[in-house]
Write a protein that holds these residues in place. Structure first.
Motif, mmCIF file in Angstrom:
data_model
loop_
_atom_site.group_PDB
_atom_site.id
_atom_site.type_symbol
_atom_site.label_atom_id
_atom_site.label_comp_id
_atom_site.label_asym_id
_atom_site.label_seq_id
_atom_site.Cartn_x
_atom_site.Cartn_y
_atom_site.Cartn_z
ATOM 1 N N VAL A 194 -54.862 -38.667 104.466
ATOM 2 C CA VAL A 194 -53.557 -38.030 104.261
ATOM 3 C C VAL A 194 -53.088 -37.431 105.580
ATOM 4 N N ARG A 195 -51.849 -37.743 105.951
ATOM 5 C CA ARG A 195 -51.265 -37.217 107.176
ATOM 6 C C ARG A 195 -50.147 -36.248 106.808
ATOM 7 N N PHE A 196 -50.252 -35.015 107.292
ATOM 8 C CA PHE A 196 -49.265 -33.986 106.991
ATOM 9 C C PHE A 196 -48.248 -33.848 108.122
ATOM 10 N N ASN A 197 -47.194 -33.082 107.812
ATOM 11 C CA ASN A 197 -46.136 -32.814 108.792
ATOM 12 C C ASN A 197 -45.516 -34.116 109.307
ATOM 13 N N GLN A 198 -45.261 -35.035 108.376
ATOM 14 C CA GLN A 198 -44.703 -36.344 108.686
ATOM 15 C C GLN A 198 -43.195 -36.378 108.426
ATOM 16 N N ALA A 199 -42.578 -37.475 108.785
ATOM 17 C CA ALA A 199 -41.128 -37.608 108.616
ATOM 18 C C ALA A 199 -40.734 -38.031 107.207
ATOM 19 N N ARG A 200 -41.708 -38.325 106.352
ATOM 20 C CA ARG A 200 -41.402 -38.769 104.992
ATOM 21 C C ARG A 200 -42.590 -38.502 104.086
ATOM 22 N N ASN A 201 -42.362 -38.633 102.776
ATOM 23 C CA ASN A 201 -43.430 -38.601 101.772
ATOM 24 C C ASN A 201 -43.627 -40.037 101.298
ATOM 25 N N ALA A 202 -44.795 -40.623 101.555
ATOM 26 C CA ALA A 202 -44.919 -42.052 101.271
ATOM 27 C C ALA A 202 -46.362 -42.510 101.167
ATOM 28 N N LEU A 203 -46.545 -43.586 100.394
ATOM 29 C CA LEU A 203 -47.774 -44.371 100.392
ATOM 30 C C LEU A 203 -47.516 -45.558 101.320
ATOM 31 N N VAL A 204 -48.403 -45.781 102.261
ATOM 32 C CA VAL A 204 -48.224 -46.874 103.225
ATOM 33 C C VAL A 204 -49.355 -47.878 103.069
ATOM 34 N N TYR A 205 -48.994 -49.124 102.741
ATOM 35 C CA TYR A 205 -49.957 -50.200 102.503
ATOM 36 C C TYR A 205 -49.802 -51.309 103.538
ATOM 37 N N LYS A 206 -50.833 -52.139 103.653
ATOM 38 C CA LYS A 206 -50.651 -53.444 104.278
ATOM 39 C C LYS A 206 -49.854 -54.292 103.306
ATOM 40 N N HIS A 207 -48.816 -54.932 103.805
ATOM 41 C CA HIS A 207 -47.988 -55.721 102.907
ATOM 42 C C HIS A 207 -48.794 -56.826 102.231
ATOM 43 N N THR A 208 -49.725 -57.415 102.958
ATOM 44 C CA THR A 208 -50.516 -58.517 102.388
ATOM 45 C C THR A 208 -51.368 -58.042 101.209
ATOM 46 N N ASP A 209 -51.798 -56.777 101.218
ATOM 47 C CA ASP A 209 -52.603 -56.266 100.099
ATOM 48 C C ASP A 209 -51.803 -56.232 98.806
ATOM 49 N N LEU A 210 -50.505 -56.076 98.918
ATOM 50 C CA LEU A 210 -49.667 -55.924 97.726
ATOM 51 C C LEU A 210 -49.237 -57.253 97.126
ATOM 52 N N GLN A 211 -49.739 -58.351 97.681
ATOM 53 C CA GLN A 211 -49.460 -59.647 97.067
ATOM 54 C C GLN A 211 -50.383 -59.919 95.887
ATOM 55 N N ALA A 212 -51.398 -59.067 95.713
ATOM 56 C CA ALA A 212 -52.304 -59.205 94.574
ATOM 57 C C ALA A 212 -51.528 -59.020 93.270
#
Length: 342
Positions: free
Chosen positions: A189-207
């Motif tokens: 988890v990274r705090f003090n970021q520019a957004r609230n988000a889950l960040v994935y590898k796009h290829t992982d989400l082809q499942a």
């Protein structure tokens, strides 16, 4: 015509109560306090206003010293939390499509004047973003925690696999309960970021989800489309425009063209339809600001400086002048009057 801060499905209230019970909190007194009868909690289409939902969460957190309450909602969240949209996600051809659908049909589970979730590509990355609710305080962290933790858990349940985001991004600074993130979430988890988000590898989400089914997916999609059309028919065109305006107030993206894009129509069509309604875009921007200002001033958690920021004014003096024009008195005096009258 007025605007509100939004509302949320009773399913999220039940989730918050269930998470509270999982750590030994007796929730019945809070159901009584917030007028959440069993009948209402079992009503399929019941909603709770966003301010009331936030006050419920704030009260539970403050009285039981459990700032991580939003995170605790993740382990017990199921796709059924989203009702038809959850079923749609389960049948989707890929996790990528499931996230697209969750964002597109989010209004079926709740609406917030602060914004709407998005899903988009960034090169090899895929980003599931939850909108900003800044300025933050120790009591509204739980909204972001709940949103990200539940979405993460639902995606894991869709595949039954160990597909994880590369990391979570959170706008606010690391809170006092920072160690609970590593205990309850399976990724950095990274705090003090520019957004609230889950960040994935796009290829992982082809499942594909375990229950992917093209026929069932189309059936669920048709149902979700019908429900969204029904919801839109219940609102006037002016209300829909004001809802598009409200999350853009404190950004540099507020324009007729941007609102038209959100409504999926050309700018000239938006201008023509507003004219037919007897109003103009600038008038609705002003009205949206005025309505939201009165709502924010009812909540003592928001300072005048924070309200100035939320409404998109350059400085407090500009907000003061505008509010006097709307209300005939300064915002501080208006708030004092509200407090005096209970």
């Amino acid at each position: 015509m007025t605007i509100s801060l939004g509302d949320i499905s009773i399913r999220y209230i039940n989730l918050l109560l269930q998470a509270s019970e999982s750590i030994g909190i007796d929730t019945e007194p809070y159901c009584t306090q917030f007028q959440l009868s069993l009948t209402k909690r079992e009503q399929a289409d019941a909603r709770l206003s966003i301010p009331k939902f936030m006050r419920l969460g704030q009260t539970l957190i403050a009285e039981h010293r459990c700032p991580e309450l939003g995170l605790l909602c993740g382990p017990i969240a199921q796709p059924s939390l989203l009702s038809w949209v959850g079923f749609l996600a389960e049948c989707a051809p890929s996790l990528d499509q499931a996230l697209i659908d969750m964002a597109h049909f989010e209004r079926l589970s709740g609406r917030n004047a602060r914004g709407q979730s998005r899903f988009y590509r960034e090169g090899p990355l895929a980003v599931a973003e939850f909108y900003s609710i800044s300025p933050y305080n120790e009591f509204n962290h739980f909204i972001v925690d709940l949103a990200l933790a539940t979405k993460l858990a639902m995606l894991q349940r869709l595949t039954g696999s160990a597909i994880q985001p590369l990391y979570l991004q959170i706008e606010f600074q690391a809170p006092t309960y920072v160690e609970r993130y590593s205990q309850l979430l399976p990724c950095p988890v990274r705090f003090n970021q520019a957004r609230n988000a889950l960040v994935y590898k796009h290829t992982d989400l082809q499942a594909a989800p375990r229950q992917a089914n093209a026929n069932a997916y189309q059936d669920c999609r048709d149902q979700c489309d019908a429900l969204l059309r029904k919801l839109e028919r219940q609102q006037s065109f002016v209300e829909r425009v004001m809802q598009e305006i409200s999350p853009l107030l404190n950004s540099n993206q507020l324009s007729l063209a941007q609102v038209a894009e959100g409504l999926e129509m050309p700018p000239w069509t938006l201008r023509r339809r507003l004219s037919a309604e007897g109003t103009r875009f600038s008038t609705l921007v002003e009205q949206t600001r005025a309505d939201l200002a009165r709502i924010y001033l009812k909540d003592p958690l928001y300072s005048l400086g924070e309200i100035t920021y939320l409404l998109g004014y350059a400085n407090p003096n500009a907000f003061q002048r505008a509010f006097k024009r709307w209300q005939g008195e300064a915002p501080g005096a208006y708030r004092a009057g509200l407090m005096a009258n209970g």
